[in-house]
Design an enzyme around this catalytic site. Structure first.
Site, PDB file in Angstrom:
ATOM      1  N   SER A 128       0.735  -1.315   0.046  1.00 42.77           N
ATOM      2  CA  SER A 128       0.104   0.145   0.092  1.00 42.77           C
ATOM      3  C   SER A 128       0.667   1.127  -0.269  1.00 42.77           C
ATOM      4  CB  SER A 128      -1.300   0.193   1.466  1.00 42.77           C
ATOM      5  OG  SER A 128      -1.576   1.217   1.335  1.00 42.77           O
ATOM      6  N   TYR A 153      -2.606  -0.718   9.822  1.00 39.71           N
ATOM      7  CA  TYR A 153      -2.660  -0.924   8.144  1.00 39.71           C
ATOM      8  C   TYR A 153      -1.533  -0.675   8.033  1.00 39.71           C
ATOM      9  CZ  TYR A 153      -4.629  -1.296   3.832  1.00 39.71           C
ATOM     10  OH  TYR A 153      -4.122  -1.618   2.769  1.00 39.71           O
TER      11      TYR A 153
END
Length: 339
Positions: A128, A153
């Site tokens: 990501s 995350y």
């Protein structure tokens, strides 16, 4: 050709990738747990569009279930794996942290072990852009350090890159980590800003605009993401024999002496959030009521992808214009929800 094993095929990117590969005549084995992080009906609707098509098989399995994942890998015996399943979302990680270690750490370990024991020739996995964290040097390059994630995350995605490197080094497993930048498009995720804004505007409700709109994102259309993955599949990384920990001023962390790399996939065109909202208003034919709020915890003011590495490997860069992509999303949204 052996099947491509794609995890997260009930999800946004995984569904589009499976659809693309099936249309190209590839055999695809999909896997997803179909949890309730967001509306399971949307996930089931995606899967229904894949069901019954030639070359399609599907397993409904939890990534963190070691016994089941070992069985699936033994049955499928894939040569190429695209691992897109994960617990997504920055804000959700603030209140449900254990979901991230379950799927993104334990689940990813099971993927690595399955690839190792089946002799997989190329593992592509979703990282990501959030791994860039507090970095403010634009554009974000794979050559930059990613040592300061701003959410759990992001930390789990950074951990995935480290775990992949360990397996590349120890077992010669070729791995490519993809740092996705703000993916959007038809069949998108309901927790993403474009989806939330569209729903609110059509329902006549105000939209929450964080950091008072002083944000920019490198919005990347889902077809560009899928095209990049398909182009990368035949290009498994090989050890970089020139790589050295003694390289000055510091070694490139995006490649290695092992068959490992990380690669940005973004549009290389950061768009101010208020400009994105203006594009959406144009596509909807309605104005948004804006509720201007401070920056949220774990968020960053801007993202901007350096895509030189992707272009060097594939000869391709994402290129879809935001207004075109948003118009396609709005057309899908109106058709799917009947509004």
């Amino acid at each position: 050709m052996p099947p491509v094993f794609v995890t997260g095929t009930a999800g946004f990117i995984g569904y589009h990738l499976a659809d693309r590969l099936l249309r190209e005549g590839r055999e695809v084995v999909g896997l997803d747990v179909v949890n309730d992080y967001y509306d399971p009906a949307l996930k089931r609707a995606r899967l229904a569009r894949l069901a019954g098509r030639p070359g399609w098989r599907f397993y409904e399995v939890d990534l963190a279930d070691q016994v089941s994942m070992t069985r699936v890998f033994a049955e499928v015996q894939p040569r190429e794996v695209v691992h897109l399943a994960a617990q997504a979302g920055v804000r959700y990680s603030l209140v449900h942290p254990h979901a991230y270690t379950h799927s993104n750490i334990t689940g990813f370990l099971n993927i690595l072990e399955g690839c190792r024991h089946q002799g997989v020739g190329h593992l592509i996995y979703a990282s990501s852009s959030s791994v860039y964290g507090s970095n403010r040097l634009m554009p974000f390059s794979e050559r930059q350090a990613v040592d300061h994630p701003l959410s759990l995350y992001a930390a789990t995605k950074k951990a995935n890159e480290g775990m992949a490197h360990a397996y590349s080094h120890l077992f010669g497993l070729p791995t490519t980590g993809l740092r996705f930048f703000t993916v959007y498009g038809p069949w998108g995720r309901p927790d993403m800003a474009l989806f939330l804004f569209t729903k609110a505007i059509l329902e006549g409700r105000p939209i929450d605009v964080f950091n008072h709109g002083e944000m920019a994102r490198d919005f990347t259309y889902v077809d560009d993401i899928v095209d990049s993955i398909v182009r990368l599949l035949p290009h498994a990384p090989t050890p970089d024999t020139s790589w050295s920990v003694a390289e000055e001023p510091y070694p490139d962390p995006g490649v290695s002496h092992a068959p490992f790399r990380v690669c940005n996939i973004g549009n290389h065109d950061p768009v101010p959030l208020l400009d994105m909202i203006a594009c959406l208003e144009s596509a909807l034919g309605r104005s948004a009521q804006k509720n201007l709020l401070p920056m949220q915890a774990g968020d960053v003011p801007a993202t901007f992808a350096d895509t030189d590495r992707l272009a060097a490997i594939t000869g391709h860069r994402p290129h879809t214009d935001l207004q075109v992509g948003i118009s396609k999303f709005v057309a899908w949204y109106r058709a799917y929800y009947g509004v």
